[in-house]
Design a protein around this motif. Structure first.
Motif, mmCIF file in Angstrom:
data_model
loop_
_atom_site.group_PDB
_atom_site.id
_atom_site.type_symbol
_atom_site.label_atom_id
_atom_site.label_comp_id
_atom_site.label_asym_id
_atom_site.label_seq_id
_atom_site.Cartn_x
_atom_site.Cartn_y
_atom_site.Cartn_z
ATOM 1 N N GLY A 114 59.440 21.666 -78.851
ATOM 2 C CA GLY A 114 59.385 21.813 -77.531
ATOM 3 C C GLY A 114 59.591 20.488 -76.761
ATOM 4 N N GLU A 123 59.733 14.782 -70.387
ATOM 5 C CA GLU A 123 58.551 15.769 -69.950
ATOM 6 C C GLU A 123 57.943 15.457 -68.532
ATOM 7 O OE1 GLU A 123 55.740 16.948 -73.501
ATOM 8 O OE2 GLU A 123 55.798 14.821 -73.510
ATOM 9 N N ASP A 150 51.604 25.698 -64.919
ATOM 10 C CA ASP A 150 52.543 25.540 -65.844
ATOM 11 C C ASP A 150 53.748 24.665 -65.569
ATOM 12 O OD1 ASP A 150 50.866 27.208 -67.349
ATOM 13 O OD2 ASP A 150 52.514 29.091 -67.665
ATOM 14 N N PHE A 154 54.564 20.141 -67.226
ATOM 15 C CA PHE A 154 55.296 20.652 -68.306
ATOM 16 C C PHE A 154 54.802 20.057 -69.871
ATOM 17 C CE2 PHE A 154 58.413 19.689 -71.896
ATOM 18 C CZ PHE A 154 59.009 20.780 -71.775
ATOM 19 N N GLN A 159 55.653 24.545 -74.682
ATOM 20 C CA GLN A 159 57.085 24.872 -75.008
ATOM 21 C C GLN A 159 57.656 25.156 -76.236
ATOM 22 O OE1 GLN A 159 59.073 25.283 -72.393
ATOM 23 N NE2 GLN A 159 60.905 25.714 -73.382
ATOM 24 N N ARG A 162 56.119 28.690 -77.213
ATOM 25 C CA ARG A 162 57.530 29.563 -76.094
ATOM 26 C C ARG A 162 58.705 29.791 -77.227
ATOM 27 N NH1 ARG A 162 58.782 31.867 -71.517
ATOM 28 N NH2 ARG A 162 61.196 31.407 -70.987
ATOM 29 N N TYR A 206 51.775 28.458 -72.286
ATOM 30 C CA TYR A 206 51.862 28.916 -70.987
ATOM 31 C C TYR A 206 51.371 30.382 -70.763
ATOM 32 C CZ TYR A 206 55.395 25.009 -70.853
ATOM 33 O OH TYR A 206 56.014 23.938 -70.816
ATOM 34 N N GLN A 415 61.291 29.276 -66.036
ATOM 35 C CA GLN A 415 61.023 28.944 -67.169
ATOM 36 C C GLN A 415 62.232 29.170 -68.069
ATOM 37 O OE1 GLN A 415 58.595 27.660 -68.635
ATOM 38 N NE2 GLN A 415 56.633 28.728 -68.190
ATOM 39 N N ILE A 418 63.996 25.857 -67.570
ATOM 40 C CA ILE A 418 63.332 24.973 -68.367
ATOM 41 C C ILE A 418 63.632 24.912 -69.857
ATOM 42 C CG2 ILE A 418 61.076 24.143 -69.000
ATOM 43 C CD1 ILE A 418 60.118 24.607 -66.248
ATOM 44 N N ASP A 419 63.621 26.307 -70.496
ATOM 45 C CA ASP A 419 63.990 26.368 -71.681
ATOM 46 C C ASP A 419 65.460 25.548 -72.095
ATOM 47 O OD1 ASP A 419 61.771 28.051 -72.114
ATOM 48 O OD2 ASP A 419 63.236 30.037 -72.401
ATOM 49 N N SER A 422 65.244 21.653 -71.375
ATOM 50 C CA SER A 422 64.326 21.052 -72.647
ATOM 51 C C SER A 422 64.862 21.148 -73.790
ATOM 52 C CB SER A 422 63.047 21.596 -72.534
ATOM 53 O OG SER A 422 63.007 22.810 -72.875
#
Length: 443
Positions: A114, A123, A150, A154, A159, A162, A206, A415, A418-419, A422
């Protein structure tokens, strides 16, 4: 807690009981699934400490994860031999030391999945966008309070959970035992934290994974400590120890190879850990400094594995009742030497010019990327996009576009952004940043 529950080889969503296969266990399957996954492969171009290294010996997130997995497997096998003797029902159920090694080895392999580009600065950049950037603050009243928590904090561990359970990664569906060992911080971002408990230093999932974690905790019988927070799975202490051992020793090794720390200093620190097995005469017989450094590193890691295994065995019953909650490396004979290494690393390595330049650049790159994609995604799916928004979204890979077509909340859309951000490698993030800023236009 009891070990038969904790070593559950069921996977999330399964309703039928599955027999334990000793030929190729489900824990070995977990390991294989991670190795072949796309997120794991991308770790080869993600910063561990030093940015985009040219020195062959400097570690990336990939080599670090592989090494942590090897150390974690050794720790778990040592601990597993003790557990199998202490709890005969484990043997009767077909468990072996290889199963313990497989669980911890797989969890260690996944422990950094993550993490965004540019390490910890990545981060911080994601969180800072929502906390300080005007375009990030815009989203505050578009989500719930817990969802906002959330977004503004971060966390690579959350993450990672997830990613491991996301539909967009080939459906890894790891076993409960591996997911439990993976989760160093078994609580949500909105929980009040007890500073005395190491497992509550950060958070581990999360809001979008809250139901999954409830299911995990129930299946494994984790001790509930309050609303949305539980005690750690005992094997998570071994995953943490493996990570601590590797980054303390390996970062020091990398710092020496890059000339930030003298070999004499490193030798003295590692000799303190090695103890009576250290021999200056044998060290001097080794041909090159690189080889001497490698030998000392291996001996120090071997000593730390034994000490942490012993600490785990001493405190295993407290782990089962949920009262033990500290890192194993602080309870071993070599803890004093490790503290010296940590302080030296902070002074000489983590604050070196190489690292600080990477952090400064990382903030700029990530902040601009998340601003561009979050703004464009919101405009397309919740307002009316401008031409520039459409241009930015054309840079988004197809799998994320497919996921965005099914979103029904701003939180879910953010999200997914962010996926994507990141999940970028360092090199890809820099190229994308230059593209969006117009620095890579063809002439």
């Amino acid at each position: 807690m009891n070990w038969l529950q904790l070593l559950s080889h069921k996977r999330p969503g399964e309703t039928k009981s599955v027999s334990h296969d000793q030929t190729r266990s489900r824990f070995e399957q977990d390991f294989d699934r991670i190795i072949f996954s796309h997120p794991f492969r991308k770790l080869q171009d993600k910063t561990q400490v030093f940015p985009l290294p040219e020195d062959d010996f400097v570690h990336t997130r990939l080599t670090h994860s592989l090494e942590v997995s090897v150390v974690g497997r050794s720790l778990a096998k040592n601990a597993g031999a003790h557990l199998l003797n202490k709890y005969p029902d484990l043997k009767d159920s077909g468990y072996t030391v290889n199963d313990l090694g497989g669980i911890v080895g797989a969890a260690c392999l996944a422990h950094d999945l993550g993490n965004p580009p540019f390490g910890h600065s990545g981060e911080d950049s994601i969180s800072s966008f929502f906390l300080t950037n005007e375009k990030g603050l815009f989203f505050k009243d578009k989500v719930t309070d817990s969802e906002w928590k959330d977004l503004t904090t971060f966390e690579g561990n959350a993450q990672g959970l997830r990613i491991l359970n996301g539909k967009g990664n080939g459906g890894l569906k790891l076993t409960y035992a591996t997911l439990g060992a993976f989760t160093k911080y078994p609580l949500s971002s909105s929980c009040d934290k007890d500073k005395e408990r190491k497992s509550q230093k950060k958070f581990g999932y999360y809001q979008c994974n809250a139901d999954l974690f409830d299911e995990m905790a129930s299946e494994m019988g984790l001790v509930q400590l309050g609303e949305s927070k539980w005690s750690r799975h005992p094997l998570a202490f071994l995953v943490e120890a493996a990570d601590d051992i590797c980054y303390h020793i390996i970062d020091l090794e990398d710092g020496c190879r890059l000339g930030l720390v003298s070999f004499t200093t490193v030798k003295e620190l590692l000799a303190e850990i090695i103890g009576e097995n250290y021999s200056e005469e044998k060290v001097q017989k080794i041909a090159s400094q690189h080889e001497r450094l490698g030998t000392l590193r291996a001996m120090a890691i071997g000593q730390l594995i034994q000490e942490c295994s012993d600490a785990f065995i001493r405190h295993e019953e407290q782990m089962l009742d949920g009262t033990f909650d500290t890192d194993l490396t602080s309870l071993i004979p070599s803890s004093g030497a490790l503290k010296k290494i940590i302080q030296l690393s902070i002074d000489k390595i983590y604050r070196s010019k190489l690292v600080l330049e990477k952090e400064a650049g990382g903030y700029e790159v990530i902040d601009n990327l998340i601003e561009a994609f979050a703004t464009a995604v919101y405009a397309k799916y919740f307002e009316k996009p401008l031409p520039k928004h459409k241009s930015v979204l054309r840079l988004l890979p197809e799998e994320y576009e497919v996921q965005l077509q099914n979103v029904d909340s701003v939180y879910e859309a953010l999200q997914i952004v962010i996926d994507f951000i990141s999940g970028l490698t360092d090199s890809h993030a820099v190229r994308l940043y230059k593209t969006i800023k117009g620095y890579r236009l063809p002439v």
